[in-house]
Design a protein around this motif. Sequence first.
Motif, mmCIF file in Angstrom:
data_model
loop_
_atom_site.group_PDB
_atom_site.id
_atom_site.type_symbol
_atom_site.label_atom_id
_atom_site.label_comp_id
_atom_site.label_asym_id
_atom_site.label_seq_id
_atom_site.Cartn_x
_atom_site.Cartn_y
_atom_site.Cartn_z
ATOM 1 N N VAL A 69 0.861 -1.191 0.000
ATOM 2 C CA VAL A 69 0.000 0.000 0.000
ATOM 3 C C VAL A 69 0.892 1.234 0.000
ATOM 4 C CG1 VAL A 69 -1.726 1.331 1.286
ATOM 5 C CG2 VAL A 69 -1.862 -1.159 1.226
ATOM 6 N N VAL A 70 0.511 2.226 -0.796
ATOM 7 C CA VAL A 70 1.198 3.523 -0.807
ATOM 8 C C VAL A 70 0.197 4.588 -0.389
ATOM 9 C CG1 VAL A 70 2.308 5.278 -2.219
ATOM 10 C CG2 VAL A 70 2.896 2.871 -2.549
ATOM 11 N N LYS A 71 0.585 5.389 0.632
ATOM 12 C CA LYS A 71 -0.258 6.474 1.123
ATOM 13 C C LYS A 71 0.377 7.815 0.745
ATOM 14 C CE LYS A 71 -1.944 3.737 5.047
ATOM 15 N NZ LYS A 71 -2.078 3.643 6.529
ATOM 16 N N CYS A 72 -0.445 8.689 0.177
ATOM 17 C CA CYS A 72 0.056 9.993 -0.277
ATOM 18 C C CYS A 72 -0.351 11.093 0.696
ATOM 19 C CB CYS A 72 -0.482 10.298 -1.674
ATOM 20 S SG CYS A 72 0.101 9.135 -2.922
ATOM 21 N N ASP A 73 0.254 12.265 0.496
ATOM 22 C CA ASP A 73 0.037 13.416 1.377
ATOM 23 C C ASP A 73 -1.422 13.807 1.506
ATOM 24 O OD1 ASP A 73 2.402 13.951 2.505
ATOM 25 O OD2 ASP A 73 2.982 15.567 1.135
ATOM 26 N N ASP A 74 -2.166 13.698 0.403
ATOM 27 C CA ASP A 74 -3.556 14.159 0.422
ATOM 28 C C ASP A 74 -4.518 13.105 0.971
ATOM 29 O OD1 ASP A 74 -3.490 12.327 -1.600
ATOM 30 O OD2 ASP A 74 -3.971 13.736 -3.214
ATOM 31 N N GLY A 75 -3.987 12.014 1.525
ATOM 32 C CA GLY A 75 -4.819 10.995 2.135
ATOM 33 C C GLY A 75 -5.217 9.871 1.211
ATOM 34 N N SER A 76 -4.904 9.974 -0.055
ATOM 35 C CA SER A 76 -5.263 8.908 -0.992
ATOM 36 C C SER A 76 -4.350 7.702 -0.796
ATOM 37 C CB SER A 76 -5.170 9.416 -2.436
ATOM 38 O OG SER A 76 -3.895 9.980 -2.682
ATOM 39 N N GLU A 77 -4.931 6.517 -0.988
ATOM 40 C CA GLU A 77 -4.199 5.267 -0.829
ATOM 41 C C GLU A 77 -4.296 4.437 -2.111
ATOM 42 O OE1 GLU A 77 -5.247 3.003 2.570
ATOM 43 O OE2 GLU A 77 -4.938 4.661 3.993
ATOM 44 N N ILE A 100 17.158 -0.061 2.981
ATOM 45 C CA ILE A 100 17.463 1.261 3.521
ATOM 46 C C ILE A 100 17.712 1.162 5.019
ATOM 47 C CG2 ILE A 100 16.539 3.553 3.962
ATOM 48 C CD1 ILE A 100 15.059 3.394 1.332
ATOM 49 N N ASN A 101 16.820 0.455 5.720
ATOM 50 C CA ASN A 101 16.945 0.343 7.179
ATOM 51 C C ASN A 101 17.683 -0.924 7.615
ATOM 52 O OD1 ASN A 101 15.377 2.688 7.497
ATOM 53 N ND2 ASN A 101 13.497 1.480 7.260
ATOM 54 N N ARG A 102 18.099 -1.715 6.615
ATOM 55 C CA ARG A 102 18.795 -2.981 6.898
ATOM 56 C C ARG A 102 17.999 -3.888 7.835
ATOM 57 N NH1 ARG A 102 23.706 -2.690 4.676
ATOM 58 N NH2 ARG A 102 24.610 -0.630 4.291
ATOM 59 N N ASP A 103 16.692 -3.861 7.656
ATOM 60 C CA ASP A 103 15.801 -4.709 8.452
ATOM 61 C C ASP A 103 15.474 -5.948 7.614
ATOM 62 O OD1 ASP A 103 13.574 -5.896 9.737
ATOM 63 O OD2 ASP A 103 13.090 -3.977 10.683
ATOM 64 N N PRO A 104 15.639 -7.131 8.165
ATOM 65 C CA PRO A 104 15.352 -8.341 7.374
ATOM 66 C C PRO A 104 13.891 -8.469 6.966
ATOM 67 C CG PRO A 104 15.703 -8.899 9.689
ATOM 68 C CD PRO A 104 16.081 -7.456 9.542
ATOM 69 N N THR A 105 13.009 -7.784 7.681
ATOM 70 C CA THR A 105 11.580 -7.853 7.353
ATOM 71 C C THR A 105 11.265 -6.872 6.234
ATOM 72 O OG1 THR A 105 11.079 -8.360 9.663
ATOM 73 C CG2 THR A 105 9.241 -7.677 8.250
ATOM 74 N N GLU A 106 10.647 -7.353 5.168
ATOM 75 C CA GLU A 106 10.309 -6.487 4.046
ATOM 76 C C GLU A 106 9.129 -5.585 4.394
ATOM 77 O OE1 GLU A 106 9.602 -8.914 0.672
ATOM 78 O OE2 GLU A 106 11.730 -9.402 0.365
ATOM 79 N N ALA A 107 9.198 -4.323 3.932
ATOM 80 C CA ALA A 107 8.113 -3.371 4.169
ATOM 81 C C ALA A 107 7.005 -3.584 3.146
ATOM 82 C CB ALA A 107 8.638 -1.944 4.091
ATOM 83 N N THR A 108 5.789 -3.369 3.552
ATOM 84 C CA THR A 108 4.647 -3.505 2.641
ATOM 85 C C THR A 108 3.863 -2.198 2.512
ATOM 86 O OG1 THR A 108 3.234 -4.269 4.445
ATOM 87 C CG2 THR A 108 4.391 -5.956 3.150
ATOM 88 N N GLU A 109 4.295 -1.181 3.246
ATOM 89 C CA GLU A 109 3.575 0.096 3.218
ATOM 90 C C GLU A 109 4.577 1.228 3.050
ATOM 91 O OE1 GLU A 109 1.228 2.688 6.490
ATOM 92 O OE2 GLU A 109 0.342 0.707 6.081
ATOM 93 N N ALA A 110 4.183 2.237 2.270
ATOM 94 C CA ALA A 110 5.053 3.390 2.049
ATOM 95 C C ALA A 110 4.234 4.665 2.119
ATOM 96 C CB ALA A 110 5.742 3.293 0.689
ATOM 97 N N LYS A 111 4.837 5.687 2.700
ATOM 98 C CA LYS A 111 4.224 7.013 2.741
ATOM 99 C C LYS A 111 5.038 7.942 1.851
ATOM 100 C CE LYS A 111 2.239 6.582 7.389
ATOM 101 N NZ LYS A 111 2.168 7.170 8.749
#
Length: 634
Positions: A69-77, A100-111
């Motif tokens: 999921v990608v969340k934008c500034d105006d609240g749209s997803e 980027i964070n060297r975390d073994p867990t993959e991210a599924t959400e981005a802002k």
Amino acid sequence: MEFTMRLRKVPSVHKNEDIIANNHKIVKKRKKSGSVCKKCVCSHYQNSTFDFPPVWLELRKKSQLCDGVVKCDDGSEFKIHRAILAAVSPYFRALFTNSINRDPTEATEAKMNISGDIFQVFLDYAYTGNCIINKTNVKELLKCADQYQILDVVQLCCNFLMEELAPSNCLDILKFAGQYFCKDLIERGKLYIKHNFSRILKESYEIYNLSAQHLEDILRDDELNVKTEETVFEAIKMWINYSPVRRRTHLFTLIKCVRLGTLTYDSVQEISKWHLLEENSQCKEYLQDVQTVVGSLSQEDDVDYINNYLFRPRIPYGVLFAVGGWSAGSPTNFLETYDSRADRWLFSVDTDSSPRAYHGLCNLNEIIYMIGGFDGNEYFNTVRCFNPLDHKWSERSCMYYPRCYVSVVVHDGKIFAFGGYNGRTRMNSVERYDPEKNQWEILPPMQKQRSDASAAAVQDKIYVVGGFNGQEVMNSAEAYDTVTKQWSYIPQMNSARSGVSLIAYGNTLYAIGGFNGYTRLATGEKYTPDVSSAWSDIAEMLTPRSNFASVILDDYIFVIGGFNDRFVSGSTTINYVEYYDTDSNEWYDAASMNVSRSALSACVVHGLPNAKDYSFLRRNAVDIGPEASKNGGP
């Protein structure tokens, strides 16, 4: 209306608000992570074959198999497929794999700090290879695409802006491009500014917001396209007067950008009367010194025009090429170029191996075509081409018929050849050349046989006037409609003219000079299609002439060489050159060619990247003479 834009080849979009940018074969070779050298983001890069499967778009529309999921500034997803976004942006790849964070867990959400509308465009590109770019969103798209490393979209935005360059926006686009290291766009913008500087002064408000250093860089450039240095002075006045208290400190530096030695003494005096110059002691002293030098010079004085900035002419934007002709009783292969900024004619060693006269000459896509002609023995149907970029001559497909005294004109990317003489008869046949196919085709014939006529194009019609039919010199004129492919008569000229020059300028036709059966003419007349009911007279040339060359250069009509029967000192060929100002209806002298010749042809090539090769600045004070030619010419 929308057009398809491909990454490898970008179509013109001058008249369209929107384009669809697409790329159906794109996966870039990434830089190694250890590299720190930033490349131009708008330059072309290598692409491996890669398709955008239709199933991607189907999965996106149905929100199937989404894993992020990608969340934008105006609240749209937006539900997305992480792998697809990772394929078009190293930023998203690093973000979703959490490198980027060297975390073994993959991210599924981005802002993301952008609007939903902009991200929607990125998604369109990621899933289909297509994205809509228009004047409204291009800057924000480029900014965000650069921020999130969607370099394909950055390039497409740069290509869009290159096509949108205009006098009113070029300075703003150049400033914007500099913020994102768009090297190609910066170079194109700088070139556009140099070539269109006079129009920018009239149409761009951004000229007032330039820094002193940026303005100085523009004004000092040898390639700045200005007819006279008075234009440079006017630019300085405009910029200073916008904020005189703050900017007058830059006056002395800027006034030295004006190449005052190329102006007359009276012009320098007039410039020095500006009150801000009179109030500045440095400027006043400098201008007094300049006036002393300019006022004391005579034509015989040896001035280092090349290395002395005060006297060095700019590089011309349009280069005039005069080729071949008849001189001293025989055809020639002389090639001379005219530098309008220095008012000098220069011999060129780029002569063709085949002397000829009474030929046609034209410029099509920066290639000079020499068509037909006569060498004293043979009537040619051959076509020779000169490429000013590499200084080489080459052959093209021959015409169906030999033609000397031929009328040649370029229209809609093709070359038309009208009438002429084949050694036996005067012709009414017409041929058209397609450079892409390298083929000639026969068109409907003219209504009259004509050799020694002249042709010019206005909108969708080509006009042919005057000439000789084998018995009489003609004053008739006719027009060929390139849409209907039909010929029709237009009003006759006031005077019969053979060896005439017809020039189109500002939708008006100008028929100049020629031979009326008794004498060479200095007269000229004009006719505006669909407006005029008859031809009307214009001011007479300074020198009567026929069989001369004519071109449009710097918005003036230039006439070059020709026959003149008023001179009885041997040869009747002349080297005199003059130009006509359509606004003032007056003729003025220009520098004469180095060689007297008639039956020559000329054309102008604009914007050559190597224009300096054909300019006065290329020469070291001494012109290259005929003895320098390896081919027997100059």
